[in-house]
Design a protein around this motif. Structure first.
Motif, mmCIF file in Angstrom:
data_model
loop_
_atom_site.group_PDB
_atom_site.id
_atom_site.type_symbol
_atom_site.label_atom_id
_atom_site.label_comp_id
_atom_site.label_asym_id
_atom_site.label_seq_id
_atom_site.Cartn_x
_atom_site.Cartn_y
_atom_site.Cartn_z
ATOM 1 N N GLU A 297 141.190 -2.032 72.932
ATOM 2 C CA GLU A 297 142.128 -2.210 74.067
ATOM 3 C C GLU A 297 143.382 -1.327 73.923
ATOM 4 N N ASN B 158 136.001 -4.438 80.757
ATOM 5 C CA ASN B 158 136.284 -5.691 80.233
ATOM 6 C C ASN B 158 137.639 -5.913 79.615
ATOM 7 N N PHE C 280 134.777 -10.592 80.633
ATOM 8 C CA PHE C 280 133.940 -11.784 79.882
ATOM 9 C C PHE C 280 134.682 -12.567 78.967
ATOM 10 N N SER D 235 141.258 -6.866 78.320
ATOM 11 C CA SER D 235 141.853 -8.274 78.307
ATOM 12 C C SER D 235 143.098 -7.929 79.049
ATOM 13 N N ASP E 67 127.805 3.430 71.963
ATOM 14 C CA ASP E 67 128.972 3.483 70.911
ATOM 15 C C ASP E 67 128.833 4.861 70.317
ATOM 16 N N LYS F 64 140.711 4.217 76.994
ATOM 17 C CA LYS F 64 139.853 3.721 77.998
ATOM 18 C C LYS F 64 139.897 4.624 79.667
ATOM 19 N N GLY G 97 130.971 -3.446 70.251
ATOM 20 C CA GLY G 97 131.503 -4.239 69.268
ATOM 21 C C GLY G 97 131.155 -5.867 69.968
ATOM 22 N N GLN G 98 131.889 -6.971 69.333
ATOM 23 C CA GLN G 98 131.685 -8.280 69.674
ATOM 24 C C GLN G 98 131.354 -8.572 71.029
ATOM 25 N N MET G 99 132.193 -7.818 72.019
ATOM 26 C CA MET G 99 132.166 -7.977 73.476
ATOM 27 C C MET G 99 131.057 -7.318 74.003
ATOM 28 N N ILE H 162 139.317 -13.535 68.258
ATOM 29 C CA ILE H 162 139.544 -12.403 69.105
ATOM 30 C C ILE H 162 139.674 -11.237 68.427
ATOM 31 N N ILE I 278 135.429 -1.200 75.045
ATOM 32 C CA ILE I 278 135.870 -0.434 73.967
ATOM 33 C C ILE I 278 137.396 -1.068 73.629
ATOM 34 N N ASN J 256 134.623 -14.491 74.974
ATOM 35 C CA ASN J 256 134.011 -14.399 73.732
ATOM 36 C C ASN J 256 133.575 -15.644 73.084
HETATM 37 P P1 NAD Z 1 135.528 -4.527 68.983
HETATM 38 O O1 NAD Z 1 136.490 -3.676 68.066
HETATM 39 O O2 NAD Z 1 134.552 -5.476 68.266
HETATM 40 O O3 NAD Z 1 134.438 -3.196 69.498
HETATM 41 C C1 NAD Z 1 134.913 -2.059 70.007
HETATM 42 C C2 NAD Z 1 133.867 -1.115 70.121
HETATM 43 O O4 NAD Z 1 134.201 0.152 70.847
HETATM 44 C C3 NAD Z 1 133.675 -0.554 68.562
HETATM 45 O O5 NAD Z 1 132.186 -0.764 68.177
HETATM 46 C C4 NAD Z 1 133.945 0.831 68.603
HETATM 47 O O6 NAD Z 1 133.178 1.778 67.714
HETATM 48 C C5 NAD Z 1 133.585 1.215 70.106
HETATM 49 N N1 NAD Z 1 134.372 2.357 70.399
HETATM 50 C C6 NAD Z 1 135.666 2.591 70.268
HETATM 51 N N2 NAD Z 1 136.045 3.909 70.904
HETATM 52 C C7 NAD Z 1 134.830 4.220 71.647
HETATM 53 C C8 NAD Z 1 134.530 5.406 72.453
HETATM 54 N N3 NAD Z 1 135.453 6.288 72.677
HETATM 55 N N4 NAD Z 1 133.318 5.348 72.801
HETATM 56 C C9 NAD Z 1 132.486 4.454 72.757
HETATM 57 N N5 NAD Z 1 132.712 3.372 71.790
HETATM 58 C C10 NAD Z 1 133.766 3.342 71.552
HETATM 59 O O7 NAD Z 1 136.191 -4.862 70.107
HETATM 60 P P2 NAD Z 1 135.955 -6.303 71.278
HETATM 61 O O8 NAD Z 1 136.617 -7.361 70.677
HETATM 62 O O9 NAD Z 1 134.537 -6.146 71.564
HETATM 63 O O10 NAD Z 1 136.757 -5.633 72.412
HETATM 64 C C11 NAD Z 1 136.367 -4.818 73.414
HETATM 65 C C12 NAD Z 1 137.164 -4.960 74.541
HETATM 66 O O11 NAD Z 1 136.819 -6.298 75.119
HETATM 67 C C13 NAD Z 1 138.772 -4.897 74.546
HETATM 68 O O12 NAD Z 1 139.072 -4.254 75.580
HETATM 69 C C14 NAD Z 1 139.148 -6.417 74.362
HETATM 70 O O13 NAD Z 1 140.434 -6.603 75.018
HETATM 71 C C15 NAD Z 1 138.148 -6.891 75.401
HETATM 72 N N6 NAD Z 1 137.863 -8.416 75.091
HETATM 73 C C16 NAD Z 1 137.756 -8.841 73.807
HETATM 74 C C17 NAD Z 1 137.944 -10.389 73.751
HETATM 75 C C18 NAD Z 1 137.593 -11.084 72.426
HETATM 76 O O14 NAD Z 1 137.599 -12.197 72.196
HETATM 77 N N7 NAD Z 1 137.471 -10.098 71.538
HETATM 78 C C19 NAD Z 1 137.601 -11.136 74.918
HETATM 79 C C20 NAD Z 1 137.548 -10.425 76.102
HETATM 80 C C21 NAD Z 1 137.966 -9.239 76.245
#
Ligand code: NAD
Length: 301
Positions: free
Chosen positions: A110, A135, A159, A137, A51, A115, A29-31, A253, A108, A161
């Motif tokens: 939150e 990663n 990390f 939050s 993923d 997890k 995903g985005q992170m 976020i 993945i 974003n």
């Molecule tokens: P996102 O929704 O953009 O991406 C999550 C990805 O995980 C998706 O592509 C999904 O298909 C994949 N996924 C889900 N279940 C899975 C599994 N069982 N196996 C493999 N892949 C799986 O979420 P994000 O914003 O990238 O956040 C991911 C983590 O990073 C979370 O724990 C979040 O709290 C943390 N985080 C997010 C930010 C932010 O600003 N978005 C900042 C720091 C930390």
């Protein structure tokens, strides 16, 4: 109060990540895509991104390519270096593809139960020496570690974003994280051209203990009709010099992630000041997840 002023002994970190060759990233995903990019770019490491959703992997590949193109345009890397960085990143749909990783960063959704399941599976399939980082939050590293047989090698690597641009990594030591694991991750963080800070393992760590109640209060301010979304953001931007208003930041976020973090803070501290705003819950129920879904407090086309 016991232990609040605990001073962590300095740990020598320089060179401690030299043995790392392959990094696994779970979740594209985005992170996840940003983490993969900086590992391949700044540390020159091979990266396997996994993923369950192949569309997410395709999107991650495009996002990394576009981000690196911007570095080429700004003459920060050459077109040749861009190709080399891309050549170090592989995209896979099965977790088994991470079996040779020296360090895995999980990024993945939150959700603690999901997890934990990933950590259990990673524990079963990676090398006994591999470090398992999250990663997350806000979720307890100590509890994720307890789902494995190697709690000393589990750590938070939080990390910010967008990962390629933000300089901070919050490193969270669980109750059982060893000094050796911390040293590898702290050294790797420096190689990524980022500044690491250490947080003890309590809900929200440092960053989201402070940030997310601010965002939640901004949502309450909107919910109670005290100001418009635009005006709330303008107050924080022009009045407090924040680079981005709290509602725009929440959209950035992801509102699902914001709600999950508020729930972790509320459950973890059992303190009503951390109750998530009903409007945040309603937006998530409606599928208004912010920028990634095209609509949150603001609209994105
Ligand atoms: P996102 O929704 O953009 O991406 C999550 C990805 O995980 C998706 O592509 C999904 O298909 C994949 N996924 C889900 N279940 C899975 C599994 N069982 N196996 C493999 N892949 C799986 O979420 P994000 O914003 O990238 O956040 C991911 C983590 O990073 C979370 O724990 C979040 O709290 C943390 N985080 C997010 C930010 C932010 O600003 N978005 C900042 C720091 C930390």
């Amino acid at each position: 109060m016991q232990d609040t002023c605990q001073v962590t002994e300095p740990v020598t970190v320089a060179g401690k990540s030299a043995s790392l060759q392959t990094i696994g990233v779970v979740g594209a995903g985005q992170m996840g895509n940003g983490i993969a990019q900086v590992m391949a770019h700044h540390a020159g490491l091979s990266v396997v991104v996994q993923d369950v959703n192949s569309a997410a992997l395709e999107k991650a590949s495009t996002t990394i390519e576009k981000s690196l193109s911007k570095f080429v345009e700004k003459a920060q890397i050459t077109a040749e270096q861009k190709s080399e960085i891309l050549g170090r990143i592989r995209f896979e749909t099965t977790l088994e593809a991470l079996k040779d990783a020296d360090l895995v960063v999980e990024a993945i959704v939150e959700n603690e139960a999901v997890k934990k399941e990933i950590f259990q599976m990673l524990d079963g399939l990676t090398k006994p020496t591999a470090i398992l980082a999250s990663n997350t939050s806000s979720i307890s590293i100590t509890r994720l570690a307890a789902a494995t047989q190697r709690p000393g090698q589990v750590i938070g690597m939080h990390f910010m974003n967008p990962v390629p641009l933000m300089k901070l990594v919050e490193i969270i030591r669980g109750a059982q994280t060893t000094d050796a694991t911390y040293a590898v991750v702290a050294d790797l963080t420096a190689r990524l051209d980022k500044t690491g800070v250490v947080s003890r393992d309590f809900p929200g760590f440092i960053s989201n203990r402070v940030l997310m109640p601010l965002i939640n209060e901004a949502i309450f301010t909107l919910y109670e009709g005290i100001g418009s979304a635009e005006d709330i953001d303008t107050v924080l931007k022009l009045g407090m010099n924040h680079p981005m208003g709290p509602l725009t930041l929440a959209d950035f976020i992801g509102l699902d992630t914001c709600l999950a973090i508020m729930n972790v803070l509320h459950d973890g501290f059992q303190d009503p000041r951390f109750r998530p705003c009903p409007l945040l819950k309603q937006y998530v129920d409606a599928g208004y997840l912010g920028r990634k879904s095209g609509r949150g407090f603001f609209s994105y086309s």
